[in-house]
Design a protein around this motif. Structure first.
Motif, PDB file in Angstrom:
ATOM      1  N   THR A  35       0.828  -1.138   0.259  1.00  0.00           N
ATOM      2  CA  THR A  35      -0.050   0.169   0.085  1.00  0.00           C
ATOM      3  C   THR A  35       0.934   1.371   0.148  1.00  0.00           C
ATOM      4  O   THR A  35       0.421   2.225   0.593  1.00  0.00           O
ATOM      5  N   SER A  36       2.049   0.948  -0.837  1.00  0.00           N
ATOM      6  CA  SER A  36       2.931   2.449  -0.603  1.00  0.00           C
ATOM      7  C   SER A  36       2.164   3.636  -1.122  1.00  0.00           C
ATOM      8  O   SER A  36       1.604   3.598  -2.182  1.00  0.00           O
ATOM      9  N   ASN A  37       2.393   4.669  -0.757  1.00  0.00           N
ATOM     10  CA  ASN A  37       1.644   5.951  -0.935  1.00  0.00           C
ATOM     11  C   ASN A  37       2.944   6.783  -1.362  1.00  0.00           C
ATOM     12  O   ASN A  37       3.782   7.418  -0.606  1.00  0.00           O
ATOM     13  N   ASP A  40       1.307  10.720  -4.876  1.00  0.00           N
ATOM     14  CA  ASP A  40       0.698  11.212  -6.178  1.00  0.00           C
ATOM     15  C   ASP A  40      -0.222  10.333  -6.896  1.00  0.00           C
ATOM     16  O   ASP A  40      -0.322  10.386  -8.235  1.00  0.00           O
ATOM     17  N   HIS A  41      -0.815   9.353  -6.266  1.00  0.00           N
ATOM     18  CA  HIS A  41      -1.635   8.123  -6.681  1.00  0.00           C
ATOM     19  C   HIS A  41      -1.044   7.250  -7.895  1.00  0.00           C
ATOM     20  O   HIS A  41      -1.542   6.789  -8.449  1.00  0.00           O
ATOM     21  N   SER A  42       0.419   7.412  -7.535  1.00  0.00           N
ATOM     22  CA  SER A  42       0.960   6.434  -8.500  1.00  0.00           C
ATOM     23  C   SER A  42       1.298   5.115  -7.958  1.00  0.00           C
ATOM     24  O   SER A  42       1.586   4.072  -8.705  1.00  0.00           O
ATOM     25  N   GLY A  43       1.039   4.768  -6.613  1.00  0.00           N
ATOM     26  CA  GLY A  43       1.204   3.824  -5.992  1.00  0.00           C
ATOM     27  C   GLY A  43       0.057   2.821  -6.138  1.00  0.00           C
ATOM     28  O   GLY A  43      -0.797   3.099  -7.084  1.00  0.00           O
ATOM     29  N   PRO A  44       0.094   1.494  -5.639  1.00  0.00           N
ATOM     30  CA  PRO A  44      -0.929   0.728  -5.739  1.00  0.00           C
ATOM     31  C   PRO A  44      -2.396   1.342  -5.058  1.00  0.00           C
ATOM     32  O   PRO A  44      -3.390   0.539  -5.428  1.00  0.00           O
ATOM     33  N   GLY A  45      -2.207   1.918  -4.068  1.00  0.00           N
ATOM     34  CA  GLY A  45      -3.338   2.432  -3.668  1.00  0.00           C
ATOM     35  C   GLY A  45      -3.847   1.453  -2.424  1.00  0.00           C
ATOM     36  O   GLY A  45      -3.088   0.384  -2.104  1.00  0.00           O
ATOM     37  N   GLU A  46      -4.767   1.856  -1.486  1.00  0.00           N
ATOM     38  CA  GLU A  46      -5.089   0.985  -0.428  1.00  0.00           C
ATOM     39  C   GLU A  46      -6.462  -0.114  -0.419  1.00  0.00           C
ATOM     40  O   GLU A  46      -6.797  -0.562   0.289  1.00  0.00           O
ATOM     41  N   ARG A  47      -6.940  -0.077  -1.732  1.00  0.00           N
ATOM     42  CA  ARG A  47      -8.069  -0.719  -2.106  1.00  0.00           C
ATOM     43  C   ARG A  47      -8.115  -2.306  -1.446  1.00  0.00           C
ATOM     44  O   ARG A  47      -8.940  -2.788  -0.772  1.00  0.00           O
ATOM     45  N   ALA A  48      -7.059  -2.818  -1.885  1.00  0.00           N
ATOM     46  CA  ALA A  48      -6.644  -4.281  -1.502  1.00  0.00           C
ATOM     47  C   ALA A  48      -6.707  -4.738   0.076  1.00  0.00           C
ATOM     48  O   ALA A  48      -7.409  -5.402   0.246  1.00  0.00           O
ATOM     49  N   ALA A  49      -6.113  -3.599   0.717  1.00  0.00           N
ATOM     50  CA  ALA A  49      -6.084  -3.728   2.314  1.00  0.00           C
ATOM     51  C   ALA A  49      -7.596  -3.384   2.717  1.00  0.00           C
ATOM     52  O   ALA A  49      -7.842  -4.116   3.909  1.00  0.00           O
ATOM     53  N   ALA A  50      -8.144  -2.260   2.154  1.00  0.00           N
ATOM     54  CA  ALA A  50      -9.499  -1.996   2.425  1.00  0.00           C
ATOM     55  C   ALA A  50     -10.413  -3.295   2.453  1.00  0.00           C
ATOM     56  O   ALA A  50     -11.162  -3.480   3.466  1.00  0.00           O
TER      57      ALA A  50
END
Length: 448
Positions: A35-37, A40-50
């Motif tokens: 979930t690297s932030n 700038d929205h270039s990372g994988p985001g947090e959706r999978a963790a959510a």
């Protein structure tokens, strides 16, 4: 923005067992979700963790919701009914995003969740997937056994904390404040960890204050020209001199209420006076927490990025730098005035992200519950207030009138450089510390 109930998906964590049995596996699962932030929205985001968290909550009968403020930037929220719904509710919040990590620098891969030397290794192990896992483990056990908390609890597992919380806590507070209806108090990260004074005393630092922030862009405009010619209006030269002055500048000591309380408590524990005006002598007595406490005695401004130019033989017309500025509660105006004086008139200063400082008192039923829970699991425990040099999602929740504390309990070995774990290489958390935290949190909920 989208909202949904979680979809069912497979996981490596068993559905049964008690909280101590589950917590390490839950934390490993979360660490293995990148979930690297990058801000700038270039990372994988947090959706999978959510989705993972929502699934684990749904398995035990809760009805979590996922809120996505931007594609992939998702938070999970659920509410647990307490024995007395008429009482004000408690918020437990944690973030699921982490700062980036370069695997080549690590002893164990930062997203492997390796267990070695009595610790669980990985990015987010202390910041803050440990608290996410401890909370999840405690909630799952209580729901399976039908043990209601004394009052309603709102759980919030949030996106984007590492970049200021705009797409996580701030989004929920602004767009969905009803989620926090009736909440008056909250616990979150960077508090409740231990500092061993001696064999008869362990202090547990509870965050009651945190510095405010000004993440800034500095700009100097100059005269562009050929690199071979003399130029007395070089933007790079002017900016570097200003950044150098700022980087070497020592802001004056300012002892806030919280820092004074901490030093008084520690002075009593050590049996020796601590003088915040004598920084070297004071910090020398603080051991592994010197980094954490030292930064709360002053405002700070750390240059972190530089940018200018596009070709070696061209003097650019503009140069920029970024600075991470942090100010103590009550000292924002002084901080900004000092900045402008040190930087000088040629430097244009603008905020990239700014947020307030927070401070609350170290008293009340919630503090009593922390102290009682800690002592039940560690007879030599003593909870003390401290100020966090950074910031958390508490800044957003404060806007709703919620009184916020940092309380993510961990008993740590004295030799562990806990401060160095935050955003550092080889971040790790003791396995026994996770299990200790589960026991303390469970007792804390009973007394809250």
């Amino acid at each position: 923005m989208s909202e949904s109930n979680p979809a069912t998906r497979k996981s490596g964590t068993a559905a049964g067992g008690n909280a101590e049995d589950e917590v390490v596996g839950l934390c490993r699962d979360l660490i293995r979700i990148d979930t690297s932030n990058y801000g700038d929205h270039s990372g994988p985001g947090e959706r999978a963790a959510a989705e993972y968290l929502a699934e684990k909550l749904a398995e035990v009968g809760l009805e979590p919701q996922i809120f996505e403020s931007h594609p992939g930037r998702a938070s999970t929220v659920a509410r647990i009914e307490g024995e007395d719904p008429s009482r004000p509710a408690l918020l437990i919040h944690g973030h699921t995003d982490v700062v980036p990590a370069n695997a080549e620098d690590w002893t164990h891969h930062p997203f492997s969740g390796e267990i070695a030397d009595g610790c669980l290794w990985g990015r987010g192990a202390v910041d803050m997937k440990d608290m996410d896992a401890m909370t999840l483990a405690v909630v799952r056990e209580r729901m399976r056994s039908g043990r209601k908390p004394p009052r309603d609890i709102v759980l919030a597992f949030l996106a984007d904390e590492e970049a200021g919380g705009v797409y996580g806590a701030r989004h929920l507070v602004d767009e969905h404040p009803d989620l926090f209806e009736g909440v008056t108090e909250a616990i979150g990260e960077v508090g409740g960890f231990s500092f061993t004074v001696n064999e008869n005393l362990r202090l547990y630092l509870v965050e009651t204050a945190q510095k405010g922030m000004h993440w800034m862009r500095l700009t100097v405009d100059g005269t562009a020209g050929h690199g071979s010619m003399t130029n007395n209006d070089n933007a790079i030269t002017e900016l570097c001199e200003a950044v150098g002055r700022l980087g070497r500048h020592t802001f004056p000591v300012r002892v806030t209420k919280t820092v004074r309380s901490f030093l008084d408590e520690l002075s009593d524990a050590l049996g020796t006076p601590l003088d915040p005006e004598d920084m070297d002598a004071t910090l020398a007595k603080l051991g592994g927490i010197a980094k954490i406490i030292g930064a709360t005695l002053r405002n700070t401004a750390a240059p972190t990025m530089l940018g200018a130019g596009y070709k070696v033989n061209v003097i650019p017309g503009q140069a920029t730098a970024h600075v991470d500025g942090r100010f103590l509660p009550g000292y924002e105006e002084e901080f900004l005035a000092d900045l402008d004086r040190v930087l000088g008139p040629r430097v244009k200063r603008e905020d990239v992200h700014a947020d307030k400082a927070l401070e609350t008192s170290f008293d009340g039923n919630l503090v009593d519950a922390m102290q009682t829970a800690l002592r039940a699991e560690d007879p030599i425990a003593r909870a003390v207030p401290y100020c966090l040099s950074g910031g958390t999602d508490a800044k957003s929740f404060d806007d709703l009138g919620i009184r916020c504390f940092g309380f993510a309990p961990l008993q740590l070995p004295p030799e562990l450089d806990f401060a160095g774990m935050f955003h550092g290489v080889d971040e790790r958390v003791p396995v026994d510390g996770l299990k200790f935290g589960v026991r303390v949190l469970d007792r804390f909920l009973d007394g809250s």
